[in-house]
Write a protein that holds these residues in place. Structure first.
Motif, PDB file in Angstrom:
ATOM      1  N   LEU A 192      -0.809  -9.695 -15.307  1.00 23.30           N
ATOM      2  CA  LEU A 192      -1.179 -10.284 -16.594  1.00 23.30           C
ATOM      3  C   LEU A 192      -2.064  -9.393 -17.452  1.00 23.30           C
ATOM      4  O   LEU A 192      -2.166  -9.613 -18.664  1.00 23.30           O
ATOM      5  CB  LEU A 192      -1.892 -11.625 -16.377  1.00 23.30           C
ATOM      6  CG  LEU A 192      -1.122 -12.711 -15.626  1.00 23.30           C
ATOM      7  CD1 LEU A 192      -1.954 -13.986 -15.574  1.00 23.30           C
ATOM      8  CD2 LEU A 192       0.223 -12.975 -16.269  1.00 23.30           C
ATOM      9  N   GLY A 193      -2.733  -8.410 -16.837  1.00 26.25           N
ATOM     10  CA  GLY A 193      -3.630  -7.557 -17.610  1.00 26.25           C
ATOM     11  C   GLY A 193      -4.907  -8.253 -18.040  1.00 26.25           C
ATOM     12  O   GLY A 193      -5.569  -7.822 -18.993  1.00 26.25           O
ATOM     13  N   LEU A 194      -5.279  -9.320 -17.336  1.00 20.11           N
ATOM     14  CA  LEU A 194      -6.512 -10.037 -17.652  1.00 20.11           C
ATOM     15  C   LEU A 194      -7.688  -9.450 -16.877  1.00 20.11           C
ATOM     16  O   LEU A 194      -7.522  -8.907 -15.783  1.00 20.11           O
ATOM     17  CB  LEU A 194      -6.374 -11.519 -17.290  1.00 20.11           C
ATOM     18  CG  LEU A 194      -5.551 -12.389 -18.240  1.00 20.11           C
ATOM     19  CD1 LEU A 194      -5.372 -13.779 -17.636  1.00 20.11           C
ATOM     20  CD2 LEU A 194      -6.210 -12.485 -19.603  1.00 20.11           C
ATOM     21  N   ARG A 195      -8.875  -9.592 -17.441  1.00 20.98           N
ATOM     22  CA  ARG A 195     -10.096  -9.148 -16.746  1.00 20.98           C
ATOM     23  C   ARG A 195     -10.293  -9.965 -15.477  1.00 20.98           C
ATOM     24  O   ARG A 195     -10.213 -11.197 -15.505  1.00 20.98           O
ATOM     25  CB  ARG A 195     -11.322  -9.335 -17.636  1.00 20.98           C
ATOM     26  CG  ARG A 195     -11.493  -8.327 -18.755  1.00 20.98           C
ATOM     27  CD  ARG A 195     -12.759  -8.641 -19.534  1.00 20.98           C
ATOM     28  NE  ARG A 195     -13.938  -8.580 -18.666  1.00 20.98           N
ATOM     29  CZ  ARG A 195     -14.716  -7.506 -18.521  1.00 20.98           C
ATOM     30  NH1 ARG A 195     -14.423  -6.385 -19.176  1.00 20.98           N
ATOM     31  NH2 ARG A 195     -15.774  -7.525 -17.732  1.00 20.98           N
ATOM     32  N   ILE A 196     -10.553  -9.273 -14.364  1.00 23.34           N
ATOM     33  CA  ILE A 196     -10.901  -9.973 -13.121  1.00 23.34           C
ATOM     34  C   ILE A 196     -12.356  -9.746 -12.768  1.00 23.34           C
ATOM     35  O   ILE A 196     -12.815 -10.138 -11.693  1.00 23.34           O
ATOM     36  CB  ILE A 196      -9.987  -9.529 -11.955  1.00 23.34           C
ATOM     37  CG1 ILE A 196     -10.099  -8.019 -11.717  1.00 23.34           C
ATOM     38  CG2 ILE A 196      -8.539  -9.935 -12.226  1.00 23.34           C
ATOM     39  CD1 ILE A 196      -9.361  -7.546 -10.475  1.00 23.34           C
ATOM     40  N   ASP A 197     -13.084  -9.124 -13.675  1.00 19.98           N
ATOM     41  CA  ASP A 197     -14.517  -8.911 -13.515  1.00 19.98           C
ATOM     42  C   ASP A 197     -15.200  -9.376 -14.791  1.00 19.98           C
ATOM     43  O   ASP A 197     -14.613  -9.316 -15.877  1.00 19.98           O
ATOM     44  CB  ASP A 197     -14.819  -7.442 -13.254  1.00 19.98           C
ATOM     45  CG  ASP A 197     -16.243  -7.213 -12.749  1.00 19.98           C
ATOM     46  OD1 ASP A 197     -16.886  -8.203 -12.333  1.00 19.98           O
ATOM     47  OD2 ASP A 197     -16.700  -6.059 -12.772  1.00 19.98           O
TER      48      ASP A 197
ATOM     49  N   SER B 195       3.587   4.133 -11.275  1.00 16.57           N
ATOM     50  CA  SER B 195       2.616   5.103 -11.801  1.00 16.57           C
ATOM     51  C   SER B 195       1.422   4.386 -12.423  1.00 16.57           C
ATOM     52  O   SER B 195       1.583   3.495 -13.272  1.00 16.57           O
ATOM     53  CB  SER B 195       3.277   5.995 -12.850  1.00 16.57           C
ATOM     54  OG  SER B 195       2.309   6.821 -13.468  1.00 16.57           O
ATOM     55  N   HIS B 196       0.236   4.776 -12.003  1.00 16.29           N
ATOM     56  CA  HIS B 196      -0.979   4.162 -12.536  1.00 16.29           C
ATOM     57  C   HIS B 196      -1.339   4.698 -13.912  1.00 16.29           C
ATOM     58  O   HIS B 196      -2.308   4.236 -14.521  1.00 16.29           O
ATOM     59  CB  HIS B 196      -2.145   4.369 -11.567  1.00 16.29           C
ATOM     60  CG  HIS B 196      -2.136   3.394 -10.428  1.00 16.29           C
ATOM     61  ND1 HIS B 196      -3.249   3.114  -9.672  1.00 16.29           N
ATOM     62  CD2 HIS B 196      -1.134   2.629  -9.915  1.00 16.29           C
ATOM     63  CE1 HIS B 196      -2.939   2.222  -8.746  1.00 16.29           C
ATOM     64  NE2 HIS B 196      -1.663   1.915  -8.874  1.00 16.29           N
TER      65      HIS B 196
ATOM     66  N   GLU C 291      -7.551   2.011 -18.187  1.00 18.22           N
ATOM     67  CA  GLU C 291      -8.661   2.435 -17.331  1.00 18.22           C
ATOM     68  C   GLU C 291      -9.586   1.279 -16.980  1.00 18.22           C
ATOM     69  O   GLU C 291     -10.078   1.189 -15.848  1.00 18.22           O
ATOM     70  CB  GLU C 291      -9.455   3.549 -18.029  1.00 18.22           C
ATOM     71  CG  GLU C 291     -10.548   4.139 -17.155  1.00 18.22           C
ATOM     72  CD  GLU C 291     -11.267   5.302 -17.820  1.00 18.22           C
ATOM     73  OE1 GLU C 291     -12.226   5.822 -17.224  1.00 18.22           O
ATOM     74  OE2 GLU C 291     -10.867   5.682 -18.933  1.00 18.22           O
ATOM     75  N   ASN C 292      -9.825   0.389 -17.939  1.00 13.25           N
ATOM     76  CA  ASN C 292     -10.736  -0.732 -17.645  1.00 13.25           C
ATOM     77  C   ASN C 292     -10.159  -1.656 -16.573  1.00 13.25           C
ATOM     78  O   ASN C 292     -10.901  -2.250 -15.780  1.00 13.25           O
ATOM     79  CB  ASN C 292     -11.052  -1.516 -18.917  1.00 13.25           C
ATOM     80  CG  ASN C 292      -9.842  -2.253 -19.473  1.00 13.25           C
ATOM     81  OD1 ASN C 292      -8.756  -1.675 -19.566  1.00 13.25           O
ATOM     82  ND2 ASN C 292     -10.023  -3.505 -19.851  1.00 13.25           N
ATOM     83  N   ILE C 293      -8.830  -1.782 -16.505  1.00 14.78           N
ATOM     84  CA  ILE C 293      -8.191  -2.579 -15.457  1.00 14.78           C
ATOM     85  C   ILE C 293      -8.274  -1.849 -14.121  1.00 14.78           C
ATOM     86  O   ILE C 293      -8.584  -2.442 -13.082  1.00 14.78           O
ATOM     87  CB  ILE C 293      -6.727  -2.879 -15.817  1.00 14.78           C
ATOM     88  CG1 ILE C 293      -6.649  -3.733 -17.089  1.00 14.78           C
ATOM     89  CG2 ILE C 293      -6.018  -3.570 -14.661  1.00 14.78           C
ATOM     90  CD1 ILE C 293      -7.208  -5.126 -16.939  1.00 14.78           C
TER      91      ILE C 293
END
Length: 496
Positions: free
Chosen positions: A111-116, A299-300, A305-307
């Motif tokens: 989802l690309g949501l913040r987990i922090d 590929s990362h 970068e924030n994810i």
């Protein structure tokens, strides 16, 4: 016969202590509830026409990637079969190969949501008029509200198209309405503090809400499920070769978030795939049907970068918070999803599943101090790999504590037919057995067996058409007739 044909588990119920309440208990008893009704409204998101200014605000709030989620057709039978293997005691799916779950890592990737970030918690409301006027500029009439909630249809009808010449204030109101619709559609009703939204761990809140929804839906009395079901279904597509559609594009060229892999039309048979079909597939799941680390070969470079910097929290053993909902995140129970060998996990600490207070103006943080403390210490509880692990020990333990099968290997209808056939055989033998040479006790036993067999058959058929020895008087009559034929001569045939 295989042991699990008669006892599907758990043999040791110290872990799955709520088995009697679980839907799998009802299924085993022949009580089918069919496919769950799945509540998710992403199919209508494309009706919102956002301006460039709105898109920028959505990104600042932390929902830029969530906005890109396509309207994926939900496979209700697949979701329902997954729910049958979800256990709220451990917040994991109990598969034949071991435990699996949707982790914070999955949320970040898919989802690309913040987990922090800050926990999603706040103050409860029982009326939404004042809140809507403050943040949206207007309030709905009573037909569009229910308690402290506003209906999504009102948001779409009122705010789905922002005028090009709108003021800054109107643009923000329309964007807040979109965020409320977006998050209300796929995750939960959020707080409406637009400026602070980008600081919150929305991914952790989404997962907490999904865990709670899965737990509720796994109870035998339930018929619906809500939450981010697109996340659940795409997690299954990535991890399990069950119901996975064939792609019409090359998956090597990935886009972020990874849920976009399943955008558009797919091929593959979907007809006749009901809950029973998927249940059988999961009951017979093999290790080769599982991809424990599906993102390893992607590929990362396509991941922001924030994810990437937050992914370590995918292995955090912590508490996930979404307002009044707090659910445990237990990655130690599915270490293979992180490329580690699985060990016997620690016992799950039971926790109280709180529900939203009915009084308005209640600050929930005062009622969830221990849960908030666990989240605050999330970076101190990252599970690590252990060396020289024999997973055989884990599987021996797991097979004792799990519910291995959901569906019966032999359907109840088939068992009934087999029993009926056996009763007919017994009745036939009793009817045709020669009693010459038997003593009174043996004759009485044969007659009694014949009587019971025919009684059972009559019960099964729901009919009284069978001619049976239906009373003790007839049994006695047979004995008297037998005595007359023998002329008083007894032949001792011995007991067999």
């Amino acid at each position: 016969m295989d042991y699990y044909a008669t006892n599907p588990g758990p043999v040791d119920d110290s872990i799955l202590y709520d088995q009697d309440k679980h839907v799998s208990a009802a299924v085993w008893e022949g009580q089918e509830r069919g496919a769950l009704r799945c509540h998710e409204h992403t199919s209508k998101l494309d009706r919102w026409l956002l301006t460039e200014k709105q898109i920028e605000l959505v990104k600042r709030a932390g929902f830029g990637y969530l906005r890109l989620i396509p309207a994926i057709s939900l496979d209700n039978p697949l979701i329902s079969a997954l729910v049958e293997r979800w256990r709220k005691e451990t917040n994991t799916f109990h598969m034949t190969v071991g435990e699996m779950t949707v982790t914070l890592e999955d949320v970040a990737y898919l989802l690309g949501l913040r987990i922090d970030g800050e926990p999603v918690i706040g103050v409860t409301y029982t009326a939404c008029d004042s809140v809507c006027v403050k943040y949206l500029g207007k309030a709905p009439h009573s037909g569009y509200t229910s308690g402290g909630m506003v209906k999504l249809s009102w948001l779409k009808e009122t705010f789905s198209e922002c005028p090009e010449n709108a003021s800054v204030e109107d643009v923000e109101c329309h964007t807040r309405a979109y965020l409320l619709y977006l998050i209300g559609s796929t995750i939960f009703p959020p707080p409406l503090n637009f400026d602070e939204a980008g600081k919150y761990a929305w991914g952790a809140a989404a997962l907490s809400f999904l865990y709670r929804a899965l737990g509720n839906a796994s109870l035998r009395s339930q018929s619906t499920i809500s939450g981010c079901l697109t996340l659940l279904q795409c997690w299954s597509y990535y991890h399990l070769n069950v119901g996975r559609p064939k792609l019409h594009h090359d998956p090597i060229h990935e886009c972020f978030p990874f849920v976009l892999r399943w955008k558009g039309k797919h091929s593959g048979p979907t007809s006749n795939r009901d809950v029973v079909f998927y249940r059988k597939a999961l009951d017979s799941l093999k290790p080769t049907d599982v991809d424990w680390c599906p993102y390893a070969n992607i590929s990362h470079t396509v991941i922001p970068e924030n994810i990437l910097n937050q992914l370590i929290l995918g292995r955090s053993k912590t508490m996930l918070i979404c307002f009044d909902k707090a659910e445990r995140h237990l990655p130690d129970r599915c270490l293979r999803q992180f490329g580690m060998h699985q060990t016997v996990p620690e016992e799950v600490q039971r926790w109280e599943r709180k529900t939203r207070g009915v009084d308005g103006g209640v600050d929930l943080s005062g009622k969830m101090e221990s849960e908030l403390s666990e989240w605050a210490n999330r970076r101190f509880h990252i599970v690590e790999a252990e060396e020289d692990i024999d997973e055989g020990e884990y599987m021996n333990w797991y097979l004792k504590i799990t519910r291995k099968l959901v569906g019966r290997p032999i359907p109840i209808s088939s068992e009934f037919q087999r029993m009926n056939a056996a009763l007919r055989d017994i009745a036939h033998v009793a009817d045709t057995l020669a009693t010459h040479g038997m003593d009174d006790q043996q004759i009485q036993s044969v007659t009694r067996i014949r009587y019971i067999a025919h009684e059972c058959l009559r019960d099964h058929a729901g009919s009284a058409t069978l001619v049976v020895a239906n009373s003790q008087d007839e049994v006695d009559k047979k004995l008297e007739e037998r005595k007359g034929l023998e002329g008083g001569l007894r032949v001792n045939a011995g007991k067999r």
